[in-house]
Scaffold this motif. Structure first.
Motif, PDB file in Angstrom:
ATOM      1  N   ILE A  12       7.071   2.292   9.751  1.00  0.00           N
ATOM      2  CA  ILE A  12       7.161   1.425   8.574  1.00  0.00           C
ATOM      3  C   ILE A  12       8.591   1.510   8.043  1.00  0.00           C
ATOM      4  O   ILE A  12       9.105   2.602   7.790  1.00  0.00           O
ATOM      5  CB  ILE A  12       6.179   1.861   7.469  1.00  0.00           C
ATOM      6  N   THR A  13       9.226   0.344   7.868  1.00  0.00           N
ATOM      7  CA  THR A  13      10.611   0.301   7.404  1.00  0.00           C
ATOM      8  C   THR A  13      10.784  -0.762   6.325  1.00  0.00           C
ATOM      9  O   THR A  13       9.914  -1.619   6.125  1.00  0.00           O
ATOM     10  CB  THR A  13      11.567  -0.020   8.572  1.00  0.00           C
ATOM     11  N   MET A  14      11.941  -0.691   5.662  1.00  0.00           N
ATOM     12  CA  MET A  14      12.369  -1.721   4.710  1.00  0.00           C
ATOM     13  C   MET A  14      13.858  -1.944   4.900  1.00  0.00           C
ATOM     14  O   MET A  14      14.588  -1.008   5.218  1.00  0.00           O
ATOM     15  CB  MET A  14      12.132  -1.279   3.266  1.00  0.00           C
ATOM     16  N   TYR A  15      14.291  -3.167   4.693  1.00  0.00           N
ATOM     17  CA  TYR A  15      15.709  -3.499   4.713  1.00  0.00           C
ATOM     18  C   TYR A  15      16.251  -3.444   3.294  1.00  0.00           C
ATOM     19  O   TYR A  15      15.535  -3.746   2.329  1.00  0.00           O
ATOM     20  CB  TYR A  15      15.941  -4.928   5.221  1.00  0.00           C
ATOM     21  N   HIS A  19      14.947 -10.395   1.586  1.00  0.00           N
ATOM     22  CA  HIS A  19      14.484 -11.577   0.866  1.00  0.00           C
ATOM     23  C   HIS A  19      13.098 -11.337   0.253  1.00  0.00           C
ATOM     24  O   HIS A  19      12.303 -10.574   0.787  1.00  0.00           O
ATOM     25  CB  HIS A  19      14.408 -12.764   1.830  1.00  0.00           C
ATOM     26  N   PRO A  20      12.807 -11.995  -0.884  1.00  0.00           N
ATOM     27  CA  PRO A  20      11.444 -11.945  -1.445  1.00  0.00           C
ATOM     28  C   PRO A  20      10.497 -12.712  -0.533  1.00  0.00           C
ATOM     29  O   PRO A  20      10.970 -13.525   0.263  1.00  0.00           O
ATOM     30  CB  PRO A  20      11.579 -12.636  -2.801  1.00  0.00           C
ATOM     31  N   PRO A  21       9.211 -12.538  -0.653  1.00  0.00           N
ATOM     32  CA  PRO A  21       8.488 -11.650  -1.562  1.00  0.00           C
ATOM     33  C   PRO A  21       8.580 -10.199  -1.082  1.00  0.00           C
ATOM     34  O   PRO A  21       8.953  -9.946   0.074  1.00  0.00           O
ATOM     35  CB  PRO A  21       7.042 -12.148  -1.457  1.00  0.00           C
ATOM     36  N   PRO A  22       8.258  -9.239  -1.967  1.00  0.00           N
ATOM     37  CA  PRO A  22       8.296  -7.832  -1.582  1.00  0.00           C
ATOM     38  C   PRO A  22       7.440  -7.577  -0.336  1.00  0.00           C
ATOM     39  O   PRO A  22       6.289  -8.006  -0.271  1.00  0.00           O
ATOM     40  CB  PRO A  22       7.708  -7.116  -2.800  1.00  0.00           C
ATOM     41  N   HIS A  23       8.029  -6.900   0.652  1.00  0.00           N
ATOM     42  CA  HIS A  23       7.335  -6.688   1.914  1.00  0.00           C
ATOM     43  C   HIS A  23       7.890  -5.461   2.630  1.00  0.00           C
ATOM     44  O   HIS A  23       8.914  -4.914   2.239  1.00  0.00           O
ATOM     45  CB  HIS A  23       7.487  -7.927   2.805  1.00  0.00           C
ATOM     46  N   LYS A  32       5.309  -6.321  16.223  1.00  0.00           N
ATOM     47  CA  LYS A  32       6.149  -6.311  15.029  1.00  0.00           C
ATOM     48  C   LYS A  32       5.544  -7.262  14.011  1.00  0.00           C
ATOM     49  O   LYS A  32       5.015  -8.316  14.376  1.00  0.00           O
ATOM     50  CB  LYS A  32       7.569  -6.781  15.337  1.00  0.00           C
ATOM     51  N   ALA A  33       5.650  -6.885  12.745  1.00  0.00           N
ATOM     52  CA  ALA A  33       5.171  -7.782  11.691  1.00  0.00           C
ATOM     53  C   ALA A  33       5.866  -7.454  10.374  1.00  0.00           C
ATOM     54  O   ALA A  33       6.374  -6.347  10.182  1.00  0.00           O
ATOM     55  CB  ALA A  33       3.662  -7.662  11.522  1.00  0.00           C
ATOM     56  N   ILE A  34       5.859  -8.429   9.506  1.00  0.00           N
ATOM     57  CA  ILE A  34       6.294  -8.263   8.124  1.00  0.00           C
ATOM     58  C   ILE A  34       5.043  -8.434   7.279  1.00  0.00           C
ATOM     59  O   ILE A  34       4.314  -9.424   7.432  1.00  0.00           O
ATOM     60  CB  ILE A  34       7.357  -9.307   7.744  1.00  0.00           C
ATOM     61  N   VAL A  35       4.776  -7.462   6.389  1.00  0.00           N
ATOM     62  CA  VAL A  35       3.551  -7.454   5.601  1.00  0.00           C
ATOM     63  C   VAL A  35       3.894  -7.475   4.109  1.00  0.00           C
ATOM     64  O   VAL A  35       4.727  -6.692   3.641  1.00  0.00           O
ATOM     65  CB  VAL A  35       2.695  -6.201   5.925  1.00  0.00           C
ATOM     66  N   SER A  36       3.255  -8.351   3.371  1.00  0.00           N
ATOM     67  CA  SER A  36       3.437  -8.444   1.925  1.00  0.00           C
ATOM     68  C   SER A  36       2.893  -7.187   1.248  1.00  0.00           C
ATOM     69  O   SER A  36       1.774  -6.750   1.539  1.00  0.00           O
ATOM     70  CB  SER A  36       2.689  -9.668   1.388  1.00  0.00           C
ATOM     71  N   GLN A  63       0.573   1.360  -2.410  1.00  0.00           N
ATOM     72  CA  GLN A  63       1.168   0.115  -2.918  1.00  0.00           C
ATOM     73  C   GLN A  63       2.187   0.361  -4.017  1.00  0.00           C
ATOM     74  O   GLN A  63       3.237  -0.285  -4.047  1.00  0.00           O
ATOM     75  CB  GLN A  63       0.088  -0.845  -3.411  1.00  0.00           C
ATOM     76  N   VAL A  64       1.911   1.281  -4.919  1.00  0.00           N
ATOM     77  CA  VAL A  64       2.858   1.566  -6.012  1.00  0.00           C
ATOM     78  C   VAL A  64       4.158   2.123  -5.433  1.00  0.00           C
ATOM     79  O   VAL A  64       5.250   1.682  -5.800  1.00  0.00           O
ATOM     80  CB  VAL A  64       2.239   2.535  -7.046  1.00  0.00           C
ATOM     81  N   GLU A  65       4.047   3.067  -4.512  1.00  0.00           N
ATOM     82  CA  GLU A  65       5.235   3.644  -3.890  1.00  0.00           C
ATOM     83  C   GLU A  65       6.009   2.601  -3.085  1.00  0.00           C
ATOM     84  O   GLU A  65       7.251   2.616  -3.077  1.00  0.00           O
ATOM     85  CB  GLU A  65       4.844   4.806  -2.976  1.00  0.00           C
ATOM     86  N   LEU A  66       5.303   1.709  -2.424  1.00  0.00           N
ATOM     87  CA  LEU A  66       5.968   0.643  -1.680  1.00  0.00           C
ATOM     88  C   LEU A  66       6.771  -0.258  -2.615  1.00  0.00           C
ATOM     89  O   LEU A  66       7.912  -0.622  -2.305  1.00  0.00           O
ATOM     90  CB  LEU A  66       4.946  -0.177  -0.892  1.00  0.00           C
ATOM     91  N   MET A  67       6.192  -0.604  -3.757  1.00  0.00           N
ATOM     92  CA  MET A  67       6.924  -1.438  -4.725  1.00  0.00           C
ATOM     93  C   MET A  67       8.128  -0.684  -5.286  1.00  0.00           C
ATOM     94  O   MET A  67       9.193  -1.279  -5.499  1.00  0.00           O
ATOM     95  CB  MET A  67       6.004  -1.901  -5.860  1.00  0.00           C
ATOM     96  N   GLU A  68       7.979   0.621  -5.510  1.00  0.00           N
ATOM     97  CA  GLU A  68       9.106   1.417  -5.994  1.00  0.00           C
ATOM     98  C   GLU A  68      10.234   1.423  -4.956  1.00  0.00           C
ATOM     99  O   GLU A  68      11.406   1.262  -5.301  1.00  0.00           O
ATOM    100  CB  GLU A  68       8.659   2.844  -6.317  1.00  0.00           C
ATOM    101  N   ASP A  69       9.878   1.603  -3.675  1.00  0.00           N
ATOM    102  CA  ASP A  69      10.892   1.563  -2.619  1.00  0.00           C
ATOM    103  C   ASP A  69      11.514   0.173  -2.512  1.00  0.00           C
ATOM    104  O   ASP A  69      12.714   0.041  -2.266  1.00  0.00           O
ATOM    105  CB  ASP A  69      10.301   1.990  -1.276  1.00  0.00           C
ATOM    106  N   TRP A  70      10.704  -0.880  -2.691  1.00  0.00           N
ATOM    107  CA  TRP A  70      11.250  -2.248  -2.659  1.00  0.00           C
ATOM    108  C   TRP A  70      12.339  -2.398  -3.721  1.00  0.00           C
ATOM    109  O   TRP A  70      13.412  -2.933  -3.445  1.00  0.00           O
ATOM    110  CB  TRP A  70      10.132  -3.266  -2.876  1.00  0.00           C
TER     111      TRP A  70
END
Length: 86
Positions: A12-15, A19-23, A32-36, A63-70
């Protein structure tokens, strides 16, 4: 692309400044996939049903931690590691 979690061979990674939406990005072997983060829908790419189930199970727990990382990624700050699915 910072890795924020890894479990059962799933990465699991983030750039930064993505670009939005948060994913988040999912990689597993050739899949490979991009997940909201908010809806847990696949925005791009494909995952097998079994893989998608594992990823969504993990994402629901974090989900909360993912949004914080976003938000950290949007501000070009160091991302926090998120516990793997066990």
């Amino acid at each position: 692309m910072p890795e924020i979690s890894r479990f059962f061979g799933i990465i699991i990674t983030m750039y930064y400044n993505d670009h939005p939406p948060p994913h988040f990005h999912v990689r597993y072997n050739n899949q490979k996939a991009i997940v909201s983060i908010q809806t847990l829908e696949i925005l791009e790419g494909e995952l097998t049903a079994r893989l998608f189930k594992l990823v969504t199970e993990w994402a629901i727990l974090h989900q909360v931690e993912l949004m914080e990382d976003w938000e950290l990624a949007r501000d070009n700050q160091t991302l926090e590691k998120i516990s793997p699915l066990e």
